[in-house]
Design a protein around this motif. Structure first.
Motif, short mmCIF file in Angstrom:
data_model
loop_
_atom_site.label_atom_id
_atom_site.label_comp_id
_atom_site.label_asym_id
_atom_site.label_seq_id
_atom_site.Cartn_x
_atom_site.Cartn_y
_atom_site.Cartn_z
N ARG C 386 12.13 -5.52 16.10
CA ARG C 386 10.89 -5.56 16.85
C ARG C 386 9.75 -4.94 16.05
N SER C 387 10.09 -3.88 15.34
CA SER C 387 9.03 -3.25 14.57
C SER C 387 9.61 -2.52 13.37
N ILE C 388 8.75 -2.23 12.44
CA ILE C 388 9.14 -1.42 11.28
C ILE C 388 8.13 -0.31 11.12
N LYS C 389 8.57 0.76 10.46
CA LYS C 389 7.61 1.80 10.10
C LYS C 389 7.46 1.79 8.60
N VAL C 390 6.22 1.86 8.20
CA VAL C 390 5.93 1.79 6.77
C VAL C 390 5.21 3.07 6.36
N ALA C 391 5.71 3.67 5.30
CA ALA C 391 5.05 4.87 4.77
C ALA C 391 4.24 4.48 3.55
N THR C 392 2.98 4.88 3.56
CA THR C 392 2.14 4.72 2.37
C THR C 392 1.48 6.07 2.14
N GLU C 393 0.67 6.10 1.12
CA GLU C 393 -0.06 7.34 0.85
C GLU C 393 -0.82 7.81 2.10
N LYS C 394 -1.20 6.81 2.88
CA LYS C 394 -2.07 7.15 4.02
C LYS C 394 -1.27 7.63 5.22
N GLY C 395 0.04 7.60 5.10
CA GLY C 395 0.83 8.05 6.23
C GLY C 395 1.78 6.97 6.71
N VAL C 396 2.38 7.18 7.87
CA VAL C 396 3.36 6.23 8.38
C VAL C 396 2.71 5.36 9.45
N GLU C 397 2.98 4.08 9.31
CA GLU C 397 2.35 3.14 10.24
C GLU C 397 3.43 2.26 10.84
N ARG C 398 3.29 1.92 12.09
CA ARG C 398 4.26 1.04 12.74
C ARG C 398 3.70 -0.37 12.76
N LEU C 399 4.52 -1.31 12.34
CA LEU C 399 4.08 -2.71 12.38
C LEU C 399 4.99 -3.46 13.34
N SER C 400 4.41 -4.24 14.21
CA SER C 400 5.20 -5.08 15.10
C SER C 400 5.56 -6.35 14.35
N VAL C 401 6.80 -6.51 14.07
CA VAL C 401 7.24 -7.74 13.39
C VAL C 401 8.59 -8.13 13.96
N ASP C 402 8.92 -9.39 13.92
CA ASP C 402 10.29 -9.78 14.27
C ASP C 402 11.01 -10.35 13.05
N GLY C 403 10.35 -10.23 11.91
CA GLY C 403 11.00 -10.65 10.68
C GLY C 403 10.58 -9.74 9.54
N LEU C 404 11.53 -9.40 8.71
CA LEU C 404 11.20 -8.61 7.53
C LEU C 404 11.92 -9.24 6.35
N ALA C 405 11.13 -9.71 5.41
CA ALA C 405 11.73 -10.32 4.21
C ALA C 405 11.76 -9.26 3.12
N ILE C 406 12.95 -9.00 2.60
CA ILE C 406 13.04 -7.92 1.62
C ILE C 406 13.53 -8.45 0.28
N SER C 407 13.12 -7.78 -0.76
CA SER C 407 13.58 -8.16 -2.09
C SER C 407 13.60 -6.94 -2.99
N GLY C 408 14.78 -6.64 -3.47
CA GLY C 408 14.93 -5.53 -4.41
C GLY C 408 15.13 -6.02 -5.82
N GLY C 409 14.79 -7.29 -6.05
CA GLY C 409 14.99 -7.85 -7.38
C GLY C 409 16.17 -8.82 -7.38
N PHE C 410 16.52 -9.30 -8.56
CA PHE C 410 17.53 -10.36 -8.66
C PHE C 410 18.70 -9.96 -9.55
N SER C 411 19.86 -10.33 -9.11
CA SER C 411 21.06 -10.14 -9.93
C SER C 411 21.55 -11.50 -10.39
N PRO C 412 21.55 -11.75 -11.69
CA PRO C 412 22.07 -13.03 -12.18
C PRO C 412 23.50 -13.25 -11.70
N ASN C 413 23.82 -14.48 -11.36
CA ASN C 413 25.18 -14.81 -10.92
C ASN C 413 26.08 -15.01 -12.13
N LEU C 414 26.45 -13.88 -12.71
CA LEU C 414 27.18 -13.92 -13.97
C LEU C 414 28.67 -13.75 -13.74
#
Ligand SMILES: Cc1cc2nc3c(=O)[nH]c(=O)nc-3n(C[C@H](O)[C@H](O)[C@H](O)COP(=O)(O)OP(=O)(O)OC[C@H]3O[C@@H](n4cnc5c(N)ncnc54)[C@H](O)[C@@H]3O)c2cc1C
Ligand SMILES: NC(=O)c1ccc[n+]([C@@H]2O[C@H](COP(=O)([O-])OP(=O)(O)OC[C@H]3O[C@@H](n4cnc5c(N)ncnc54)[C@H](O)[C@@H]3O)[C@@H](O)[C@H]2O)c1
Ligand SMILES: Cc1cc2nc3c(=O)[nH]c(=O)nc-3n(C[C@H](O)[C@H](O)[C@H](O)COP(=O)(O)O)c2cc1C
Ligand SMILES: [Zn+2]
Lengths: 416, 90, 987, 193
Positions: C386-414
């Motif tokens: 329903r929501s996420i909390k995001v911390a930035t330099e300016k503090g923590v903010e709550r965002l109402s979202v029902d989707g969060l797309a995340i990416s920590g980078g890619f691992s080659p399929n080796l």
């Protein structure tokens, strides 16, 4: 810290900050009374019993990688004492007894689970051979039951009873047999040995032996030379290589055995079942994976991996035995390098070289032996005399003819 | 694993039966030290980590016994030849 | 409905209906189950393994850790199936798993509350008291909670098969790199196989908005596939996963032939296991996106950014209404832009980096997307997000979202490149492992090799494809790679949000959290393999495709080591799980192993035989007749009939080896313990062969048919082994001998005719002019003859039963006719066909050894053949048979046994112990090998191996059989119970 | 496992008929009337044997796994110094009278069952059992191989480009071979005649 429900709760309340290393990652010292080469189950158990039963204070286990990286960490975890020949049965039963008190002794839950080991037979001749074995067990005071087809149906109704190429006629059941969590056995011995002062030295590969007047006086390792009063080899699949460094040739070949685990499933298979008309055996891990295997690949190998023919052969056996396995998927398969001895039985003995002791040749059955192997090897090293239940595991039996050939296939390791 | 049979060509190792060390030579049974030498012949086989000379029989093919050189650490097949005619007395 | 009105590579003209947890839903051809669920707005798909946390769909491919379902029903129920790889079909039934009573309300979710107790390794530390409670209480409870889906307990009804394929170049993966590799090597003239696990080829070209050579990526892919498919030297396999690299260029692949159908087509298999033998291979398997670890990162609605992109572009399904992105790299930005362009609402793009390529930020701003640089998601909420909390330099903010797309980078399929043990190498610039030493002949291309730009992938594909072909002698200057752009692909290593709250998952499927990695570190499980085994990181059905690298990176940080020093765990096949039935193929049920009928099988069947498996052979066991109560009655009748008059049995299964050449006699002398060079022509001799270690290998008879011609028989069980042994002796040990071996087992049907009337019966079928008199064909005589009016035959006067006996061999096609003729001729003598049971009874009555005595553990002396061994020659096994333990007179040796109380039944496998002594191993002196009810004596008899047995005739012992509750007092006697002087043989 | 196979007892060769899908992707015909013999020569007499074959049959004994066919006899190489000979009536005697004792000759007419296999989907079918490359670019008419198919030892050779493969199967394995074949060809339609 001792393990108990209380220690778990205490840590749960403090954010899991109280845990300490299960064993110290020790630096090698220049000298030990005994150096055990090989940080598998056998080596660690040996060190533990050397310290606990024989009071030795300066013992090290040196391991070329991380402990449990060999066969202890990759076997199908079956424990049983259903052997036929006298030289074997008393030993494996002693091991079984040790398993039965292991967790309390080591203060570690290794999930020793006596869920029963069932060997199926498919012909009258096989039934009689199992009867012979079961009777030998009973004469040793060990539990064994010969079941008929109806009894098997009740235990495992989903086996192929009606369309099988080789019908199931019955089986030999050892209820005290079962499985243990293989990795946990290694960690449990390591932790218990460590608490008795044993140094466990990882990433320390033995590359040679120090010799004095023909005797061994230490090991050369990738982390320097370590002097030792006595040296015990417990390196499973690498025995020939290590013995070779001491110019010893062993009646052993290294072969690869593969094993398999399926995706996790809800409980399906209660105990251990082995197929008597093909090469296949199976059990289910506590996590739910079906753990299974079959025959060795059959050629010398140090590659720790096998090939498709064996994989297919094992799965054919699985499907022939349990056609409900069809849609169960193989999650991972791997291999281990084992010492296949020339009669299929192990060696726990002195070597012709003073100070050098040998624990080898466990073939595909040494996991169940872990406690007794450690116990007896420790006894041999500490007292310089074989333990009574391991007396038959001599190195010279090939010369004298006192072989322990359970299968009767002779000096052909890939058939054992 | 595939083995190059000198007669049949490359074949799956499944077609072959394995016997092991090809370097051992059957001793003279009449020799005085025959028991010791037979012990070594029957029980002490080469078991190197690396190139190994070994006996395979092309059971499902030409039925010939081969001496195969194979690396036991990589399973690379280095060479294969018939044992018959190799060092054989004519 | 979250289905977009247009776009995508689905076929909107083909709607499909399916059900999930009993709800009927609709999708289109071209959907996966996952994309159809998303299009139907189903977010909650499963429960996690340990804590039973609600989970949704995370990925769009085979790396899926969360969305596992039970597919199908009844015997076709298939647990743990990744919704993301299931191709939708009409009538598909799927159900969530690992929950009770329902997906929405799962009682086991209580585990989540206990999670502070259930950290890594908790079970090793408790459940030890009382010791007995493990099997009874703790373990069953743990097992019930664990596992995932339920396997069917019914036989799998579908067919599976195996197949072989050969090629010069195998290309694994049909994304831009794979397509170009296949095209380059095919154009050079190589035989190419292109395999992709997807049903639609093209890889990321179908998922991203890109242009190649001026065409849309998906169109380019379709054209490239079409070209390849049209070439005679190319085979294109879709729905085919290459799962393992084995030795000598053998690749295992699984083709899902019928999985996209409710039931496989009639006569087509469900799946086909390919063994592909490839001289070269190009691995172009792409790369997998990694999640970022933060509290609540497993909530339904959190999805890999690339997956969002795939659902959007390929399936026209929008995974959520308001989507935020959280990333450490450029690629996720393009996902955000795609969402915005497709009309979706992008709540924000949150990037841990403070500096991001202006091309991306500008485009985002242009589309009105909010940008939070240097931001981190610290927590999430909602059963479905329903929501996420995001911390930035300016503090923590709550965002109402029902989707969060995340990416920590890619691992080659080796993975496949690591199947021979080669360790991957860490590359800092892309924050990823790239393949190290690959299996011989395997090249890696495209994203799998760490090349993340499209143009780079296309070029790399062309290069590797051409290189593979060139290596094999196919020289052709490769075409220039197609035109495309390399998008920005910068990445900054980032693994875990340190300041986040709540369970932060590393391995979603096995519920391994950052805290677990910490515990492992504290307890010394710092080696990656210890980390894996202690926490189960990467051990679930996805094998850690999304989690392994993150987990070890967190460990590396804790241990103060670099990732390169920490290393990766071992890659093992299969790349994705493979059904056991596929590995078995056709070999199950009755086809598990070939069935070999004897030449008289049909005849025996007509005689009412009951058959028994003897190795691969099917032999007649006995021939019951109306009114007989059990097998024993039938067998007893067969024995009596044979001993009283005449009987016959098919003996064709014995191994038959033809030996010809100058040196056969000398050769036989070396392989048998007794002498054969002196055997007169026309005679048969019984022989024993040893293994080189001195134990008995086999027995059998050998006849001399001519000066340089012998015929050997082996036991049925050892036929192949003995042939192999003899070849070994000839090719390796004594190549100078002139001996030619030929197996003639299959050529000859051989029928044993036995009993006092055997000669009379034989006379009736033998052609005129053959003298069967005792003088002309005495016991152990052999000759050629013709029978039944000109059928060539061989006669051997040998006997296993102890009666006057002949074995008559005729070419196999005449076997049945011979059996009929003998039956006809024997009608007046009440001739009885007998089976292997009666054969066994008669051989035991005669004290002949067989399988149970020839068990590989006995010596010739043990079996009473000491005197057969020639002292005048050398033979195989002689030297080693002389070892002290083999000469020990106390070894068990062959003796006969009778029950003292003659009505008692004997059983093989019983052990002999001294009378009056406890039944304990100290008093064990041997065992009963074979038993039979002797119709001749009217009681049970046995053969056994007993310490000094042959010297103890007349003594009594116990035959202990605790496993069958039997304990019989027996008397030791000669092993020959019937006709000890062999008079009946010689009449 | 295909259900239709369970109708047939595993000890019997699948009887003539049409199996599986419509069509005739594979056609299997049992060949009768040919006699078969095996030849085995001592290594030091192979040249002599070759000479005699050339003289008496006008044929060069193949030095590898190949077929050499003449008017009334053909030879298939099955191993060094080993051949199968096929021909009309009296084959064994003919061979013996001309080639003995340079080679050991054994009648195998009853030991091996011959099947001719052909059809547009034959190669696809055989690929399900053969671990040998039988692509037309590699395996040409006249080529032969001894190998295993679905755990059954066989010798086969390619007669023509249609393609027609001739398989020699040990007698007791013929039922298992027929089961493998029919199951594998079912999806293409299989005619057993
Ligand atoms: C696939 C498979 C399945 C099996 N299934 C079973 C089963 O179900 N039941 C059963 O009872 N048995 C089973 N076994 C056999 C059993 O695993 C082994 O017999 C047993 O583990 C061997 O003893 P170990 O534990 O001490 O060996 P290992 O764990 O192999 O220990 C030997 C150690 O020595 C180390 N080492 C080697 N060389 C050196 C060197 N130069 N310097 C320092 N260290 C060195 C190795 O790294 C290794 O850690 C199986 C084996 C395999 C491979
Ligand atoms: N910008 C980035 O950071 C980034 C990162 C990674 C990838 N990419 C993009 O992804 C694409 C990579 O191209 P590519 O061709 O290397 O990969 P790809 O992902 O496009 O294609 C890989 C294909 O291999 C198949 N596959 C994977 N494993 C398989 C197996 N074992 N057996 C059979 N099939 C298998 C997959 O189904 C897929 O179709 C490029 O377009 C590139 O721009 C971008
Ligand atoms: C009893 C047992 C159960 C296993 N269960 C799993 C499992 O559930 N998941 C998994 O990925 N691997 C499992 N494995 C396999 C290990 O991941 C690993 O392959 C094996 O220990 C050999 O090590 P290696 O592959 O690193 O060489 C299991 C191994 C054993 C012995
Ligand atoms: Zn060959």
């Amino acid at each position: 810290m001792g393990y108990s429900v209380l220690s778990l709760i205490a840590n749960a309340l403090t954010g899991q900050r109280g845990w300490t290393p299960a064993w110290r990652d020790a630096e090698p010292k220049p000298f030990y009374d005994v150096v055990i080469v090989g940080g598998g189950g056998h080596g660690l158990a040996t060190a533990y019993y050397l310290a606990k039963e024989h009071g030795l204070r300066h013992v090290a286990v040196v391991e070329k990688g991380w402990i449990g990286s060999g066969n202890a960490g990759r076997n199908t975890t079956i424990i049983r004492s259903n052997y036929l020949l006298p030289g074997n049965e008393a030993f494996y039963e002693w091991s079984m007894k040790l398993w039965e008190g292991l967790e309390q002794d080591l203060n570690y839950n290794a999930m020793v689970s006596q869920r029963g080991v069932l060997n199926l037979y498919h012909s009258d001749a096989q039934r009689d051979a199992y009867a012979r074995r079961g009777n030998a067990m009973r004469l040793h005071g060990v539990d064994a039951e010969l079941l008929d087809e109806a009894q098997i149906r009740r235990l495992y109704p989903f086996l192929d009873f009606d369309n099988a190429r080789f019908p199931i006629k019955g089986g030999l059941l050892q209820r005290r047999g079962g499985t243990a969590r293989h990795d946990a056995v290694v960690w449990a011995y390591a932790r218990a040995a460590d608490r008795l002062g044993v140094d466990i030295v990882q990433n320390c590969e033995v590359k040679g032996f120090l010799r004095e007047n023909g005797a061994v006086s230490g090991v050369e390792t990738t982390r320097g030379a370590i002097k030792a009063g006595k040296i015990g080899l417990a390196v499973a699949g690498a025995s020939s290589r290590l013995a070779g460094l001491a110019d010893l040739k062993l009646p052993i070949e290294s072969h690869v055995l593969q094993a398999f685990v399926s995706e996790g499933l809800k409980p399906m298979i209660a105990g251990v079942v082995t197929f008597g008309a093909g090469h296949f055996y199976i059990s289910q891990s506590d996590k739910g994976g079906l753990v299974f295997g079959g025959d060795i690949d059959g050629y010398n190998s140090y590659a720790q991996r096998g090939n498709l023919p064996t994989i297919e052969d094992v799965c054919e056996g699985g499907m022939a035995l349990m056609p409900a396995l069809g849609r169960v998927r193989v999650l991972r398969h791997w291999g281990g390098v084992m010492d296949m001895s020339m009669d299929g039985s192990p060696i726990i003995d002195r070597t012709p070289i003073a100070g050098l002791y040998l624990n080898a040749g466990w073939c595909y059955g040494g996991f169940k032996a872990t406690p007794a192997s450690g116990w007896c090897f420790a006894h041999l090293i500490a007292r310089d005399a074989p333990h009574p239940v391991a007396r038959a595991f001599r190195l010279d039996r090939f010369a004298t003819g006192r072989l322990i050939d359970e299968k009767g296939v002779g000096a052909q390791p890939n058939l054992h | 694993m595939r083995i190059p049979c000198p007669y049949c060509g490359w074949r799956d190792a499944q077609e072959f039966a394995y016997l092991g060390d090809a370097t051992v030579e059957r001793p003279d049974p009449a020799a005085a030290d025959a028991p010791a030498r037979f012990h070594d012949y029957v029980y002490l086989r080469e078991n190197p980590a690396g190139p190994h000379s070994e006996l395979w029989r092309h059971s499902a093919g030409c039925r010939q016994w081969l001496a195969v050189r194979r690396d036991t650490t990589t399973h690379e097949i280095i060479a294969a030849e018939f044992v018959r005619g190799r060092g054989a007395r004519r | 409905m979250s289905r977009l009105r247009q776009g995508g590579l689905i076929d909107r003209s083909r709607p499909l209906s399916f059900s999930f947890d009993g709800r009927s839903l609709a999708g289109f051809a071209g959907d996966t189950l996952a994309s159809a669920l998303i299009a139907n707005d189903v977010a909650l798909v499963g429960r996690s393994f340990k804590y039973h946390r609600p989970r949704g769909i995370f990925s769009a491919g085979s790396e899926e850790p969360n969305a596992l379902v039970e597919l199908g029903a009844g015997a076709r129920r298939e647990p743990n199936t990744r919704a993301t790889t299931v191709e939708l079909y009409d009538g598909l039934i799927a159900a969530s798993q690992n929950r009770w009573p329902s997906l929405a309300f799962d009682l086991f979710a209580i585990n989540a509350l206990l999670s502070p107790l259930l950290g890594a390794g908790f079970y090793y530390k408790t459940f030890m008291w009382p010791a007995k409670a493990w099997e009874k209480i703790y373990e069953p409870a743990i097992r019930r909670a664990a596992g995932l889906g339920r396997a069917s307990l019914e036989p799998d009804p579908d067919a599976y098969e195996k197949a072989h394929a050969f090629c010069d170049v195998l290309v694994i993966g049909a994304g831009p790199a794979g397509l170009m590799a296949a095209r380059a090597s095919a154009r050079a003239g190589a035989r190419v196989i292109l395999a992709d696990e997807d049903f639609l080829l093209g890889g990321r070209l179908n998922a991203e908005r890109c242009e190649v050579d001026g065409e849309a990526g998906s169109a380019f892919a379709a054209n490239a596939v079409a070209e390849l498919a049209s070439l005679p030297n190319v085979r294109v396999f879709s729905r085919t996963t290459v799962f393992g690299v084995y030795d000598s260029g053998i690749y295992g692949a699984l083709e899902r032939v019928g999985d996209h159908l409710a039931e496989p087509l009639a006569y087509a298999p469900r799946q086909r296991l390919w063994r592909i033998v490839a001289k070269r291979a190009v691995l172009a398997a792409g790369a997998t996106e990694r999640p970022i670890v933060f509290g609540g990162n497993d909530r339904p609605g959190v999805m890999a950014a690339q997956a969002v992109q795939t659902y959007l572009n390929r399936f026209a399904a929008m995974p959520a209404r308001q989507i935020a992105l959280f990333a450490n790299n450029d690629s996720a930005w393009r996902v955000g832009l795609d969402i915005a362009r497709a009309g979706g609402e992008v709540a924000a793009i949150i990037d841990i980096r403070r500096a991001v390529a202006p091309t991306l930020t500008e485009e985002a701003r242009r589309l009105g997307v909010r940008i939070l640089l240097g931001g981190q998601v610290v927590s999430t909420s909602g059963k479905r997000l329903r929501s996420i909390k995001v911390a930035t330099e300016k503090g923590v903010e709550r965002l109402s979202v029902d989707g969060l797309a995340i990416s920590g980078g890619f691992s080659p399929n080796l993975h496949l490149a690591g199947h021979h043990g080669g360790r991957p190498a860490w590359k800092d610039d892309i924050a990823a492992f790239v393949p190290g030493r690959a299996p011989p002949g395997l090249l890696v291309a495209g994203a799998a090799a760490g090349r993340f730009g499209l143009a780079a992938c296309l070029a790399d594909g062309v290069e590797k494809g051409a290189m593979a072909a060139r290596d094999l002698g196919f020289h052709r200057k490769p075409d220039a790679p197609p035109r495309a752009e390399d998008e920005a692909a910068a990445v900054e290593p980032f693994w875990r949000v340190g300041a986040s709250r709540g369970a932060a998952f590393v391995d979603f499927q096995n519920d391994v959290t950052a805290k677990d990695v910490q515990i492992a570190h504290a307890e010394g499980f710092r080696a990656v393999e210890h980390l894996k085994r202690y926490t189960t990181l990467g051990m679930a059905t996805d094998q850690g495709k999304t989690s392994n690298v993150t987990g070890l990176a967190i460990m590396a940080a804790l241990a103060g080591r670099s990732i390169a020093e920490t290393g990766a765990t071992t890659f093992r096949p299969p790349y994705t799980p493979v059904a056991i039935a596929a590995f078995a193929g056709h070999h199950r049920g009755k086809d598990f192993r070939p069935t070999r009928p004897t030449p008289t099988h049909a005849w025996a069947e007509r005689q009412g035989a009951v058959f028994v498996e003897t190795g691969l052979w099917l032999r007649a066991q006995y021939f019951p007749r109306a009114g007989e109560r059990d097998w024993l009655e039938s067998v007893t009748r067969e024995v009596k009939a044979t001993r009283a008059s005449v009987g016959l049995i098919d003996a064709s299964t014995f191994g038959k080896i033809d030996l010809q050449g100058r040196d056969v006699g000398a050769f036989l002398d070396r392989v048998y313990i007794n002498t054969f060079s002196t055997l007169p022509i026309g005679k048969v001799r019984y022989g024993i062969m040893l293994r080189e270690d001195g134990f008995v290998m086999d027995d059998g008879t050998t006849a001399r048919l001519g000066e340089t011609h012998y015929l050997m028989t082996t036991t049925t069980a050892n036929a192949a082994k003995i042939y192999q042994h003899l070849e070994f002796c000839l090719q390796k040990l004594w190549p100078e001998l002139d001996v030619k071996l030929t197996s003639v087992t299959e050529q000859w049907a051989q029928i044993a005719l036995a009993g006092p009337n055997a000669r009379r019966v034989l006379r009736a079928v033998i052609d005129a002019g053959v003298d069967l008199s005792n003088d002309a064909l005495p016991y152990m005589g052999a000759r050629e003859a013709t029978v039944m009016g000109g059928v060539k035959a061989r006669l051997f006067r040998v006997s296993f039963s102890g009666e006057l006996g002949y074995e008559i061999a005729v070419p196999a096609r005449h076997g049945e006719a011979l059996a009929n003729a003998l039956m006809e001729a024997g009608r007046g003598y009440d001739i009885a066909p007998y089976g292997v049971e009666a054969l066994s009874v008669m051989r035991i009555e005669k004290g002949h050894v067989s399988g149970p005595e020839l068990n590989g553990q006995t010596t010739a002396r043990d079996l009473g053949f000491g005197r057969l061994a020639s002292a005048k020659k050398h033979y195989i096994g002689r030297v080693m048979a002389d070892r002290p333990a083999l000469r020990d007179p106390a070894r068990p040796s062959l003796a006969g046994f009778k029950p003292v109380d003659r009505v008692s039944r004997l059983r093989a496998g019983a052990h002999f112990t001294a009378l009056g002594k406890p039944a304990a191993i100290e008093h064990d002196e041997g065992h009963m090998t074979s038993v039979a009810f002797s119709p001749s004596l009217g009681h049970w008899i046995g053969l056994g191996l007993l310490a000094r047995g042959s010297e103890r005739i007349g003594e009594r012992m116990r035959a202990c059989d605790p496993v069958r509750g039997g304990d019989v007092e027996v008397e030791i006697c000669s092993p020959v119970f019937v006709d000890p002087d062999g008079e009946r043989l010689r009449v | 496992m295909f259900d239709f196979l369970t109708r047939f007892p595993p000890a019997l060769v699948i009887p003539p008929g049409r199996y599986g899908a419509a069509g005739a992707g594979v056609i299997a015909t049992r060949i009768e009337g040919l006699e078969i013999a095996s030849l085995a020569a001592a290594p030091d007499r192979i040249e002599e044997l070759r000479g005699r074959c050339r003289a008496d049959f006008g044929l060069d004994l193949p030095a590898g796994p190949r077929r050499a066919a003449g008017e009334d006899v053909e030879f298939i190489g099955v191993g060094p110094g080993r051949w199968l000979a096929l021909g009309g009536e009296g084959l064994e005697e003919r061979l013996r009278s001309r080639l003995s004792p340079a080679a050991a000759i054994c009648d195998q007419s009853d030991g091996l069952i011959l099947f001719d296999l052909t059809g547009p989907r034959l190669r696809d079918t055989l690929a399900k059992g053969l671990a040998i490359d039988i692509d037309p670019s590699v395996f040409r008419p006249g080529d032969a191989a001894t190998t295993a198919v679905a755990l059954i030892g066989v010798t086969f050779w390619l007669l023509d480009e249609k393609p027609t493969f001739r398989f020699a199967v040990p007698r007791s394995y013929a039922p298992a071979f027929s089961r493998f074949l029919v199951a594998s060809a079912a999806e293409f339609g299989c005619v057993v005649s």
